[in-house]
Design an enzyme around this catalytic site. Structure first.
Site, PDB file in Angstrom:
ATOM      1  N   LYS A 283      -9.716  22.147 -85.566  1.00 28.63           N
ATOM      2  CA  LYS A 283      -9.032  21.155 -84.724  1.00 28.63           C
ATOM      3  C   LYS A 283     -10.056  20.365 -83.921  1.00 28.63           C
ATOM      4  O   LYS A 283     -11.165  20.834 -83.688  1.00 28.63           O
ATOM      5  CB  LYS A 283      -8.091  21.882 -83.753  1.00 28.63           C
ATOM      6  CG  LYS A 283      -6.840  22.435 -84.377  1.00 28.63           C
ATOM      7  CD  LYS A 283      -5.954  23.071 -83.305  1.00 28.63           C
ATOM      8  CE  LYS A 283      -4.704  23.691 -83.911  1.00 28.63           C
ATOM      9  NZ  LYS A 283      -3.816  22.721 -84.570  1.00 28.63           N
ATOM     10  N   ARG A 357       2.731  29.443 -90.747  1.00 26.19           N
ATOM     11  CA  ARG A 357       3.658  29.706 -91.846  1.00 26.19           C
ATOM     12  C   ARG A 357       3.146  30.836 -92.737  1.00 26.19           C
ATOM     13  O   ARG A 357       3.930  31.542 -93.358  1.00 26.19           O
ATOM     14  CB  ARG A 357       3.930  28.402 -92.612  1.00 26.19           C
ATOM     15  CG  ARG A 357       2.736  27.806 -93.283  1.00 26.19           C
ATOM     16  CD  ARG A 357       2.943  26.329 -93.656  1.00 26.19           C
ATOM     17  NE  ARG A 357       2.749  25.442 -92.503  1.00 26.19           N
ATOM     18  CZ  ARG A 357       2.859  24.115 -92.547  1.00 26.19           C
ATOM     19  NH1 ARG A 357       3.182  23.506 -93.673  1.00 26.19           N
ATOM     20  NH2 ARG A 357       2.666  23.394 -91.452  1.00 26.19           N
TER      21      ARG A 357
HETATM   22  N1  BES Z   1      -0.198  25.621 -83.825  1.00 22.80           N
HETATM   23  C1  BES Z   1      -0.212  24.417 -84.563  1.00 22.80           C
HETATM   24  C2  BES Z   1       0.960  23.497 -84.212  1.00 22.80           C
HETATM   25  C3  BES Z   1       0.968  22.909 -82.825  1.00 22.80           C
HETATM   26  C4  BES Z   1       0.401  21.681 -82.583  1.00 22.80           C
HETATM   27  C5  BES Z   1       1.606  23.566 -81.790  1.00 22.80           C
HETATM   28  C6  BES Z   1       0.434  21.126 -81.313  1.00 22.80           C
HETATM   29  C7  BES Z   1       1.641  23.014 -80.522  1.00 22.80           C
HETATM   30  C8  BES Z   1       1.068  21.795 -80.298  1.00 22.80           C
HETATM   31  C9  BES Z   1      -0.127  24.718 -86.056  1.00 22.80           C
HETATM   32  O1  BES Z   1      -0.730  25.897 -86.466  1.00 22.80           O
HETATM   33  C10 BES Z   1      -0.834  23.610 -86.757  1.00 22.80           C
HETATM   34  O2  BES Z   1      -1.995  23.471 -86.563  1.00 22.80           O
HETATM   35  N2  BES Z   1      -0.113  22.845 -87.556  1.00 22.80           N
HETATM   36  C11 BES Z   1      -0.683  21.753 -88.273  1.00 22.80           C
HETATM   37  C12 BES Z   1      -0.130  21.786 -89.680  1.00 22.80           C
HETATM   38  C13 BES Z   1      -0.775  20.804 -90.600  1.00 22.80           C
HETATM   39  C14 BES Z   1      -2.204  21.204 -90.874  1.00 22.80           C
HETATM   40  C15 BES Z   1       0.014  20.771 -91.887  1.00 22.80           C
HETATM   41  C16 BES Z   1      -0.284  20.471 -87.560  1.00 22.80           C
HETATM   42  O3  BES Z   1       0.831  20.385 -87.066  1.00 22.80           O
HETATM   43  O4  BES Z   1      -1.116  19.584 -87.471  1.00 22.80           O
HETATM   44 MN    MN Z   2      -2.791  25.640 -86.861  1.00 19.88          MN
END
Ligand code: BES
Ligand code: MN
Ligand code: ZN
Length: 506
Positions: A283, A357
């Site tokens: 991230k 997931r």
């Molecule tokens: N934990 C994150 C989702 C999230 C984002 C929660 C912002 C709270 C605030 C999750 O694990 C994630 O990173 N999801 C990705 C999925 C993508 C790579 C398909 C996302 O939402 O960007």
């Molecule tokens: Mn994630």
């Protein structure tokens, strides 16, 4: 924590530093207890009303000193808005606002005059529960790591007494207050877990706190270790944990509320990523610290199980938390890796940041295969797309079993946690299709929350299923009503209400 109690008698004879009196919008003259105060204090209430300084609007809080004429040192007039639209959720919100307002001016002991059911249509039990929940949830602070300042001590409210006039039913009021405290405690357990930083709440520490919490509620708890995950071939979960030095834990808390009917069961499965760096699909730095809250779903299950263990509804409830840290590193899984989940499905890991997931997939397969779970509700901070779709106000609800989705929505309405259903039409499924494996863990940018939900759905065969995406609602940036800055505790109240409703229905 603030102590909340009830007593019976004359509120004007109660030694508190502030007496709170609620009134409705459109008040034209002081009546009831306000008319007594008005005559003892030379018409002050009347003049506040006449001058338009207090009109009863729901945003208003007006205070005046009582100059020794009555026992409480000040009176606080609290507007409730229009009488026609009053309900217990508004009492909860307003109790929180008033309690914080009084803490800010240094008040330590609050008394609150009971509003009569004939005036509000709200039972004494429900009034007591709402005041207890609103004030304790609204006063919550996470100050554990702040050194106390010698010259500026923390202000805190120590006690709140609800004063009921002689003749009303004290036991009802008391029962409501006790339920309110029980539920606020559950929310507090969840908030504390979420607010703790990720160097403290590791998967092991999450398991420790889950054990303490389960023990306190008299519930048996089992922790599966990495070896057990290997034995059960949980390839999806093992892939996520691969980059972390912290051992993974699969936490199982049980409430055996209907042991004669093992099929009368529901599992609450909460995502427990104690920190989500994204893994090799790292991230960006800005805001990454919020990912300490990526175990909010799991924390909400731990909080809810505490309440459920105390309330003891006639239904078997399994709380399940896959607790894992998502880190990059030389052992970490790579984009493009293919893993095999416990149910035998192969997954192409297109993006290591879609880890929630993956851990949920194996946790859900495990309980359906090994625990005879018939109904699954999973709770996860699953997608950033959820925040884009519904912002920080509303939790997204998805699911293949409409009756279970409806039960979730009904429970959420009762407790005032906003939720809204989104579709999981088959047409979206093709976005999760992989060239190399049965399914891939990302579905692209369009409808990202829906494709994530559909991915989890691949692992729910044999059970009813609903899914809550709390990515936008697990944390708040400022206080409002019973919500405070930081962890919100959403959706603990909905989960407990859901379980109580399902227990009633059987
Ligand atoms: N934990 C994150 C989702 C999230 C984002 C929660 C912002 C709270 C605030 C999750 O694990 C994630 O990173 N999801 C990705 C999925 C993508 C790579 C398909 C996302 O939402 O960007
Ligand atoms: Mn994630
Ligand atoms: Zn995550």
């Amino acid at each position: 924590m603030v102590s909340i109690n009830v007593s019976q008698g004359d509120a004007l004879e109660n030694d508190s530093s502030a007496l709170v009196i609620h009134a409705f919008e459109g008040i034209t003259k002081p009546d009831g207890i306000l008319s007594t105060i008005d005559s003892l204090l030379s018409g002050v209430v009347n003049s506040l009303i006449k001058d338009g300084e207090f009109t009863g609007k729901s945003t208003e809080i007006v205070r005046f000193p009582t100059l020794g004429k009555i026992k409480p040192s000040r009176v606080v007039l609290s507007g409730l808005g229009k009488k026609e639209s009053i309900n217990s959720l508004k009492i909860k919100e307003k109790s929180a606002e008033v309690a914080r307002y009084l803490r800010n001016i240094g008040v330590t002991n609050i008394s609150i005059a009971l509003l009569s059911e004939s005036d509000t249509g709200i039972s004494e039990e429900s009034f007591g529960q709402s005041v207890a929940m609103g004030s304790s949830m609204g006063l919550y602070q996470f100050k554990k790591y702040k050194s106390p300042k010698a010259n500026n001590p923390e202000k805190s409210v120590e006690s709140i007494s609800i004063i009921s006039p002689t003749g009303s039913s004290l036991p009802d009021l008391k029962r409501g207050v006790e339920k309110g405290i029980l539920l606020s405690n559950a929310v507090e357990i969840t908030r504390n877990l979420v607010n703790e930083p990720a160097n403290v709440v590791t998967p092991s520490q999450m398991a420790n706190i889950a054990s303490e919490t389960a023990n306190a509620a008299g519930l048996p708890i089992t922790i599966l270790e990495k070896d057990d995950m290997v034995k059960h071939k949980m390839g999806a979960m093992l892939g996520v944990t691969a980059g972390s030095a912290q051992p993974p834990k699969l936490i199982l808390i049980e409430h055996k509320g209907d042991p004669e009917n093992p099929d009368n069961n529901i599992a609450l499965v909460g995502k427990g990523i104690t920190f989500d760096t994204g893994g090799i699909s790292l991230k960006q730095a800005a805001g990454m610290g919020d990912m300490k809250g990526d175990m909010s779903g799991g924390a909400s299950v731990i909080g809810a199980m505490h309440a459920i263990g105390t309330i003891k509804p006639k239904i078997n409830v399994l709380g399940v938390i896959p607790a894992v840290e998502n880190m990059p590193g030389s052992n970490a899984q790579r984009p493009g890796d293919i893993v095999t989940a416990m149910n035998g499905k192969t997954i192409e890991v297109e993006n290591t940041d879609a880890e929630g997931r993956l851990v949920l997939a194996d946790a859900i397969s495990y309980i359906i295969q090994e625990k005879g779970t018939k109904r699954v509700v999973d709770i996860a901070t699953l997608t950033g797309a959820m925040v884009i779709a519904l912002g920080h106000v509303t939790t997204g609800v998805f699911g293949k079993t409409q009756s279970l989705v409806d039960e979730v929505l009904k429970a959420s309405k009762t407790v005032g946690e906003k939720m809204w259903q989104l579709p999981i039409f088959d047409e979206y499924k093709e976005q999760n299709r992989s060239d190399w494996a049965d399914v891939k863990n990302t579905g692209g940018r369009p409808a990202g929350s829906i494709t994530a939900a559909l991915f989890i759905g691949e692992f729910t065969d044999g059970a009813d299923w609903a899914h809550l995406d709390i990515a936008g609602t697990n944390m708040a940036s400022k206080a409002k009503g019973h919500i405070v800055k930081g962890a919100t505790g959403v959706p603990v109240l909905s989960l407990v209400q859901l379980v109580e409703n399902l227990a009633e229905a059987t």
